[in-house]
Design a protein around this motif. Structure first.
Motif, PDB file in Angstrom:
ATOM      1  N   ASP A  11       0.819  -1.212   0.000  1.00 14.10           N
ATOM      2  CA  ASP A  11       0.000   0.000   0.000  1.00 14.10           C
ATOM      3  C   ASP A  11       0.852   1.261   0.000  1.00 14.10           C
ATOM      4  OD1 ASP A  11      -2.280   1.626   0.217  1.00 14.10           O
ATOM      5  OD2 ASP A  11      -2.339   1.475   2.402  1.00 14.10           O
ATOM      6  N   VAL A  12       0.444   2.240  -0.809  1.00 12.20           N
ATOM      7  CA  VAL A  12       1.001   3.577  -0.662  1.00 12.20           C
ATOM      8  C   VAL A  12       0.386   4.201   0.593  1.00 12.20           C
ATOM      9  CG1 VAL A  12       1.501   4.022  -3.085  1.00 12.20           C
ATOM     10  CG2 VAL A  12      -0.789   4.489  -2.208  1.00 12.20           C
ATOM     11  N   ASP A  13       0.948   5.305   1.026  1.00  9.89           N
ATOM     12  CA  ASP A  13       0.421   5.984   2.222  1.00  9.89           C
ATOM     13  C   ASP A  13       0.624   7.477   2.017  1.00  9.89           C
ATOM     14  OD1 ASP A  13      -0.670   6.347   4.740  1.00  9.89           O
ATOM     15  OD2 ASP A  13       1.194   5.903   5.811  1.00  9.89           O
ATOM     16  N   ASN A  14       0.023   8.001   0.943  1.00 10.16           N
ATOM     17  CA  ASN A  14       0.319   9.385   0.562  1.00 10.16           C
ATOM     18  C   ASN A  14      -0.912  10.269   0.419  1.00 10.16           C
ATOM     19  OD1 ASN A  14      -0.741   8.498  -1.911  1.00 10.16           O
ATOM     20  ND2 ASN A  14       1.280   8.153  -2.809  1.00 10.16           N
ATOM     21  N   ASP A  15      -2.071   9.764   0.833  1.00  9.69           N
ATOM     22  CA  ASP A  15      -3.258  10.613   0.870  1.00  9.69           C
ATOM     23  C   ASP A  15      -4.258   9.996   1.847  1.00  9.69           C
ATOM     24  OD1 ASP A  15      -4.461   8.502  -0.492  1.00  9.69           O
ATOM     25  OD2 ASP A  15      -4.660   9.576  -2.379  1.00  9.69           O
ATOM     26  N   ALA A  16      -5.393  10.664   2.022  1.00 10.26           N
ATOM     27  CA  ALA A  16      -6.367  10.215   3.024  1.00 10.26           C
ATOM     28  C   ALA A  16      -6.887   8.820   2.713  1.00 10.26           C
ATOM     29  CB  ALA A  16      -7.516  11.215   3.106  1.00 10.26           C
ATOM     30  N   GLU A  17      -7.153   8.543   1.442  1.00  7.47           N
ATOM     31  CA  GLU A  17      -7.708   7.246   1.072  1.00  7.47           C
ATOM     32  C   GLU A  17      -6.727   6.115   1.369  1.00  7.47           C
ATOM     33  OE1 GLU A  17      -9.820   5.170  -2.800  1.00  7.47           O
ATOM     34  OE2 GLU A  17      -7.893   6.190  -3.068  1.00  7.47           O
ATOM     35  N   SER A  18      -5.482   6.263   0.932  1.00  6.14           N
ATOM     36  CA  SER A  18      -4.501   5.195   1.147  1.00  6.14           C
ATOM     37  C   SER A  18      -4.179   5.030   2.630  1.00  6.14           C
ATOM     38  CB  SER A  18      -3.229   5.455   0.341  1.00  6.14           C
ATOM     39  OG  SER A  18      -2.640   6.692   0.682  1.00  6.14           O
ATOM     40  N   ARG A  19      -4.167   6.142   3.395  1.00 10.58           N
ATOM     41  CA  ARG A  19      -3.951   6.033   4.839  1.00 10.58           C
ATOM     42  C   ARG A  19      -5.080   5.235   5.489  1.00 10.58           C
ATOM     43  NH1 ARG A  19      -1.106   7.369   9.647  1.00 10.58           N
ATOM     44  NH2 ARG A  19       0.569   7.107   8.127  1.00 10.58           N
ATOM     45  N   LEU A  20      -6.327   5.452   5.044  1.00  8.97           N
ATOM     46  CA  LEU A  20      -7.448   4.726   5.635  1.00  8.97           C
ATOM     47  C   LEU A  20      -7.395   3.250   5.252  1.00  8.97           C
ATOM     48  CD1 LEU A  20      -9.889   4.827   7.414  1.00  8.97           C
ATOM     49  CD2 LEU A  20     -11.244   5.655   5.478  1.00  8.97           C
ATOM     50  N   ILE A  21      -7.010   2.938   4.020  1.00  6.11           N
ATOM     51  CA  ILE A  21      -6.821   1.536   3.636  1.00  6.11           C
ATOM     52  C   ILE A  21      -5.782   0.886   4.548  1.00  6.11           C
ATOM     53  CG2 ILE A  21      -5.916  -0.004   1.831  1.00  6.11           C
ATOM     54  CD1 ILE A  21      -7.099   1.922  -0.244  1.00  6.11           C
ATOM     55  N   PHE A  22      -4.695   1.593   4.794  1.00  2.65           N
ATOM     56  CA  PHE A  22      -3.618   1.109   5.660  1.00  2.65           C
ATOM     57  C   PHE A  22      -4.143   0.832   7.070  1.00  2.65           C
ATOM     58  CE2 PHE A  22       0.278   2.364   8.230  1.00  2.65           C
ATOM     59  CZ  PHE A  22       0.945   1.168   8.031  1.00  2.65           C
ATOM     60  N   LEU A  23      -4.904   1.768   7.631  1.00  2.00           N
ATOM     61  CA  LEU A  23      -5.417   1.610   8.990  1.00  2.00           C
ATOM     62  C   LEU A  23      -6.410   0.454   9.085  1.00  2.00           C
ATOM     63  CD1 LEU A  23      -5.988   5.363   9.968  1.00  2.00           C
ATOM     64  CD2 LEU A  23      -4.131   3.864  10.721  1.00  2.00           C
ATOM     65  N   ILE A  24      -7.290   0.343   8.097  1.00  2.00           N
ATOM     66  CA  ILE A  24      -8.277  -0.743   8.109  1.00  2.00           C
ATOM     67  C   ILE A  24      -7.577  -2.088   7.965  1.00  2.00           C
ATOM     68  CG2 ILE A  24     -10.217  -1.770   6.865  1.00  2.00           C
ATOM     69  CD1 ILE A  24     -11.125   1.096   6.190  1.00  2.00           C
ATOM     70  N   ALA A  25      -6.582  -2.150   7.087  1.00  2.00           N
ATOM     71  CA  ALA A  25      -5.841  -3.402   6.896  1.00  2.00           C
ATOM     72  C   ALA A  25      -5.153  -3.834   8.186  1.00  2.00           C
ATOM     73  CB  ALA A  25      -4.817  -3.236   5.779  1.00  2.00           C
ATOM     74  N   LEU A  26      -4.566  -2.884   8.897  1.00  2.00           N
ATOM     75  CA  LEU A  26      -3.928  -3.213  10.179  1.00  2.00           C
ATOM     76  C   LEU A  26      -4.960  -3.722  11.182  1.00  2.00           C
ATOM     77  CD1 LEU A  26      -1.416  -0.242  10.647  1.00  2.00           C
ATOM     78  CD2 LEU A  26      -0.882  -2.607  10.014  1.00  2.00           C
ATOM     79  N   ALA A  27      -6.110  -3.047  11.237  1.00  2.00           N
ATOM     80  CA  ALA A  27      -7.165  -3.474  12.158  1.00  2.00           C
ATOM     81  C   ALA A  27      -7.670  -4.865  11.815  1.00  2.00           C
ATOM     82  CB  ALA A  27      -8.316  -2.469  12.128  1.00  2.00           C
ATOM     83  N   ALA A  28      -7.658  -5.182  10.509  1.00  2.00           N
ATOM     84  CA  ALA A  28      -8.152  -6.484  10.050  1.00  2.00           C
ATOM     85  C   ALA A  28      -7.112  -7.594  10.196  1.00  2.00           C
ATOM     86  CB  ALA A  28      -8.587  -6.376   8.591  1.00  2.00           C
ATOM     87  N   GLY A  29      -5.903  -7.232  10.563  1.00  2.00           N
ATOM     88  CA  GLY A  29      -4.850  -8.236  10.721  1.00  2.00           C
ATOM     89  C   GLY A  29      -4.217  -8.677   9.416  1.00  2.00           C
ATOM     90  N   ILE A  30      -4.368  -7.857   8.374  1.00  2.00           N
ATOM     91  CA  ILE A  30      -3.768  -8.171   7.082  1.00  2.00           C
ATOM     92  C   ILE A  30      -2.291  -7.771   7.103  1.00  2.00           C
ATOM     93  CG2 ILE A  30      -3.840  -7.677   4.602  1.00  2.00           C
ATOM     94  CD1 ILE A  30      -6.828  -6.981   4.985  1.00  2.00           C
ATOM     95  N   THR A  31      -1.438  -8.595   6.541  1.00  2.00           N
ATOM     96  CA  THR A  31      -0.017  -8.266   6.439  1.00  2.00           C
ATOM     97  C   THR A  31       0.159  -7.142   5.414  1.00  2.00           C
ATOM     98  OG1 THR A  31       0.610 -10.537   6.962  1.00  2.00           O
ATOM     99  CG2 THR A  31       2.294  -9.137   5.946  1.00  2.00           C
ATOM    100  N   VAL A  32       0.842  -6.058   5.823  1.00  2.00           N
ATOM    101  CA  VAL A  32       0.946  -4.871   4.981  1.00  2.00           C
ATOM    102  C   VAL A  32       2.396  -4.453   4.820  1.00  2.00           C
ATOM    103  CG1 VAL A  32       0.189  -2.488   4.616  1.00  2.00           C
ATOM    104  CG2 VAL A  32      -1.274  -4.062   5.887  1.00  2.00           C
ATOM    105  N   VAL A  33       2.765  -4.111   3.584  1.00  2.00           N
ATOM    106  CA  VAL A  33       4.004  -3.386   3.321  1.00  2.00           C
ATOM    107  C   VAL A  33       3.599  -1.964   2.964  1.00  2.00           C
ATOM    108  CG1 VAL A  33       5.990  -3.099   1.802  1.00  2.00           C
ATOM    109  CG2 VAL A  33       5.337  -5.374   2.588  1.00  2.00           C
ATOM    110  N   ARG A  34       4.135  -1.007   3.676  1.00  2.00           N
ATOM    111  CA  ARG A  34       3.787   0.397   3.454  1.00  2.00           C
ATOM    112  C   ARG A  34       4.852   1.073   2.603  1.00  2.00           C
ATOM    113  NH1 ARG A  34       5.841   4.915   5.466  1.00  2.00           N
ATOM    114  NH2 ARG A  34       4.570   6.815   5.528  1.00  2.00           N
ATOM    115  N   SER A  35       4.454   1.566   1.440  1.00  2.00           N
ATOM    116  CA  SER A  35       5.373   2.343   0.607  1.00  2.00           C
ATOM    117  C   SER A  35       5.459   3.760   1.134  1.00  2.00           C
ATOM    118  CB  SER A  35       4.880   2.374  -0.839  1.00  2.00           C
ATOM    119  OG  SER A  35       5.632   3.316  -1.594  1.00  2.00           O
TER     120      SER A  35
END
Length: 288
Positions: A11-35
């Protein structure tokens, strides 16, 4: 939500949408690589992407707004199932339409559907489903999209406030960008039916100028923004038939679309070609 133990989300983390995807993925326990790449991110510029993915021992990789055909194909050659989450075009690379030619929804909406994350899931993790939807719609279809989705004026204000909260998390210079964008917006001019905004600041203010246009109820008016001294130029709210004209006129440059396909941008930093100016873009837009 379905079992996603086999999935790595890149996931990118460079705007509100991508930040929210990142936060939801973490809450869901999904393994995430943050660009950590800013706008204009590419999987080709993710050093060690293949090694990271292989080390995760996942079988599926979901990439969020990280175009990069060479690296995507490299991952596939190593037996990985690559799923693209995106809703933009990049210099002719179409990530807007599905295989049937239908326009995709926002990346956030795609992510929720792929993961089968329900409103009940979101509530259990502390998210407001209506605000989550609003962030996705806003990223893709702006306030016009919110209104078409039935968001009342008070809900729109809540979405904009939530968007600011998310933006502040990833933008240390948020207040300075806001201050700069207000000055740029104040000094805007009109030319040939377009609002023209020019910023010489090294800060990226185009996104914030969009917020200023909302404040003045001009977010649906055609706007051209020369950001960072013209290093990037954005054209917002134009008719769909003008996009091919721009793509043809500036073939070879790094271009992209957003905003339901009615917004177009050019990144002059990416190629060695001469910078494209507002004047050249305006000429292309207004010539018969």
């Amino acid at each position: 939500m379905k079992n996603l133990n086999h999935v790595l989300l890149y996931d990118v983390d460079n705007d509100a949408e991508s930040r929210l995807i990142f936060l939801i993925a973490l809450a869901a326990g999904i393994t995430v690589v943050r660009s950590s790449q800013p706008h204009g991110a590419s999987l080709e510029r993710e050093n060690g992407a293949l090694e990271l993915v292989r080390a995760s021992r996942k079988t599926d990789v979901w990439t969020v707004e990280l175009p990069g055909l060479a690296t995507e194909n490299q991952l596939r050659r190593h037996g990985l199932n690559v799923i693209i989450i995106d809703h933009h075009t990049y210099s002719g690379l179409d990530r807007v339409h599905d295989e049937h030619g239908n326009r995709k929804k926002s990346s956030l909406e795609q992510f929720l559907a792929l993961a089968e994350i329900t409103d009940d899931d979101l509530r259990a993790w502390g998210f407001d489903p209506r605000l989550v939807l609003g962030i996705g719609v806003m990223d893709d279809r702006y306030t016009k999209g919110l209104r078409s989705e039935g968001f009342a004026p008070e809900e729109v204000r809540r979405v904009l406030a939530y968007r600011e909260l998310l933006d502040r998390q990833i933008t240390p210079e948020y207040d300075l960008i806001t201050k700069t964008s207000r000055l740029v917006w104040k000094n805007r001019r009109k030319q040939l039916g377009y609002i023209i905004c020019t910023s010489t600041s090294n800060l990226r203010v185009s996104y914030a100028i969009g917020n200023r246009s909302i404040e003045d109820a001009l977010e649906e008016h055609p706007i051209i923004i020369a950001d960072r001294g013209g290093r990037q130029v954005y054209v917002n709210n134009i008719s769909l038939d003008l996009i091919p004209k721009l793509e043809t006129a500036f073939a070879g440059h790094r271009t992209f679309t957003y905003g339901s396909g009615r917004c177009w941008g050019i990144d002059n930093d990416v190629t060695d070609l001469p910078n494209i100016s507002i004047e050249e873009i305006l000429t292309t837009l207004t010539q018969a």
